[in-house]
Write a protein that holds these residues in place. Structure first.
Motif, mmCIF file in Angstrom:
data_model
loop_
_atom_site.group_PDB
_atom_site.id
_atom_site.type_symbol
_atom_site.label_atom_id
_atom_site.label_comp_id
_atom_site.label_asym_id
_atom_site.label_seq_id
_atom_site.Cartn_x
_atom_site.Cartn_y
_atom_site.Cartn_z
ATOM 1 N N PHE A 123 0.845 -1.188 0.000
ATOM 2 C CA PHE A 123 0.000 0.000 0.000
ATOM 3 C C PHE A 123 0.884 1.242 0.000
ATOM 4 N N PRO A 124 0.276 2.431 -0.340
ATOM 5 C CA PRO A 124 1.061 3.676 -0.287
ATOM 6 C C PRO A 124 1.753 3.897 1.067
ATOM 7 N N ASN A 125 1.191 3.388 2.136
ATOM 8 C CA ASN A 125 1.818 3.598 3.446
ATOM 9 C C ASN A 125 2.906 2.576 3.758
ATOM 10 N N GLY A 126 3.190 1.694 2.799
ATOM 11 C CA GLY A 126 4.292 0.750 2.982
ATOM 12 C C GLY A 126 3.881 -0.607 3.518
ATOM 13 N N ALA A 127 2.652 -0.733 3.939
ATOM 14 C CA ALA A 127 2.194 -2.026 4.467
ATOM 15 C C ALA A 127 1.967 -3.009 3.325
ATOM 16 N N PHE A 128 2.244 -4.246 3.583
ATOM 17 C CA PHE A 128 1.962 -5.257 2.571
ATOM 18 C C PHE A 128 0.459 -5.339 2.328
ATOM 19 N N VAL A 129 0.114 -5.563 1.061
ATOM 20 C CA VAL A 129 -1.288 -5.695 0.661
ATOM 21 C C VAL A 129 -1.866 -7.030 1.128
ATOM 22 N N SER A 130 -0.988 -8.013 1.250
ATOM 23 C CA SER A 130 -1.492 -9.371 1.473
ATOM 24 C C SER A 130 -0.704 -10.145 2.518
ATOM 25 N N LEU A 131 -1.424 -10.980 3.200
ATOM 26 C CA LEU A 131 -0.825 -11.976 4.088
ATOM 27 C C LEU A 131 0.055 -12.928 3.281
ATOM 28 N N MET A 132 -0.155 -12.960 1.964
ATOM 29 C CA MET A 132 0.607 -13.850 1.097
ATOM 30 C C MET A 132 1.920 -13.229 0.626
ATOM 31 N N ASN A 133 2.390 -12.178 1.315
ATOM 32 C CA ASN A 133 3.707 -11.664 0.958
ATOM 33 C C ASN A 133 4.764 -12.631 1.516
ATOM 34 N N PRO A 134 5.915 -12.745 0.831
ATOM 35 C CA PRO A 134 6.895 -13.746 1.245
ATOM 36 C C PRO A 134 7.857 -13.262 2.326
ATOM 37 N N ASP A 135 7.774 -11.989 2.696
ATOM 38 C CA ASP A 135 8.806 -11.431 3.568
ATOM 39 C C ASP A 135 8.409 -11.273 5.029
ATOM 40 N N ASN A 136 7.150 -11.017 5.271
ATOM 41 C CA ASN A 136 6.724 -10.823 6.660
ATOM 42 C C ASN A 136 5.255 -11.172 6.782
ATOM 43 N N VAL A 137 5.007 -12.385 7.207
ATOM 44 C CA VAL A 137 3.609 -12.795 7.263
ATOM 45 C C VAL A 137 2.889 -12.287 8.506
#
Ligand SMILES: [Zn+2]
Length: 177
Positions: A123-137
Motif C-alpha cells: 500500500f502507499p503507506n508501505g504495508a503489505f497488501v497481502s498476508l501472502m507476501n513472502p517477507d513478513n507474514v
C-alpha cells in the motif's frame, strides 16, 4: 524481533508420468494439537467468507524447513496430501504470539488449500497488501505500519488481511491509503 521471512512455496508437479503404478495418497488429516486451533480458526473464517475450501485432506508437521530462515512451507505434490511443515525454530513458534502463529498457519494454508501464490504489492503507506507476501507474514500480529494519527487496531487489520486471503480483490482499506 526478527520478522518472519522467506516462506516458501514448493510445487512439485509432473512426477506422475514415470510413476504410473503409484497410487495417489488416500485422503488424510493429521494436524498437531498445538496447530489445530489455527486450522479451526481458518475453517471458521472460510465459513464466514462463504468459501467452500475443505481442510479434510491436510497434513501439518513440525520439522526442518528448507532454510534456517523459513518458518513454514507448503508442499504440494500431484496425487499427494498437501503438507505444511512448521519450523521448530523457537522464534517461529514457541516464542511467537497467538496472532503470529495464526498469520503463519494462514499463510501456508493460503498456499496449500486456497492455491494462493506470493504477492509482494504494498500500500502507499508501505504495508503489505497481502498476508501472502513472502517477507513478513505477521502483517496483523505486529501492527508495524501505523500512519499519522492512525491507531493500529489489530482486529481491524486482521479483518482486512483475512478478507484479502479469501478474496484477493478486496479493496484497499482506509488505513492503507
Ligand atoms: Zn509463502
Amino acid at each position: 524481533m526478527r520478522p518472519f521471512s522467506l516462506l516458501t512455496l514448493l510445487i512439485l508437479t509432473g512426477l506422475t508420468g514415470c510413476q504410473s503404478s503409484s497410487q495417489p495418497e488416500p485422503i488424510q488429516y493429521s494436524v498437531p494439537a498445538e496447530a489445530e486451533p489455527y486450522v479451526q480458526s481458518f475453517r471458521d473464517e472460510a465459513k464466514k467468507h462463504n468459501s467452500t475450501v475443505s481442510t479434510a485432506n491436510l497434513v501439518v508437521t513440525y520439522g526442518a524447513t528448507q532454510s534456517e530462515d523459513v518458518c513454514g512451507q507448503c508442499l504440494l505434490q500431484s496425487g499427494k496430501t498437501p503438507h505444511i511443515t512448521l519450523s521448530t525454530d523457537s522464534f517461529c513458534w514457541q516464542q511467537a504470539s497467538q496472532y503470529e502463529r495464526e498469520c503463519l498457519v494462514f499463510h501456508e494454508l493460503g498456499h496449500c488449500l486456497l492455491g494462493r501464490t506470493h504477492k509482494t504489492d504494498k500500500f502507499p503507506n508501505g504495508a503489505f497488501v497481502s498476508l501472502m507476501n513472502p517477507d513478513n507474514v505477521s502483517v496483523y500480529a505486529t501492527c508495524r505500519y501505523p500512519i499519522g494519527g492512525d491507531v493500529c487496531d489489530k482486529r481491524t487489520r486482521r479483518d482486512y488481511y483475512i478478507d484479502e486471503l479469501f478474496v484477493a480483490s478486496t479493496p484497499t482499506p482506509d488505513w492503507g491509503k
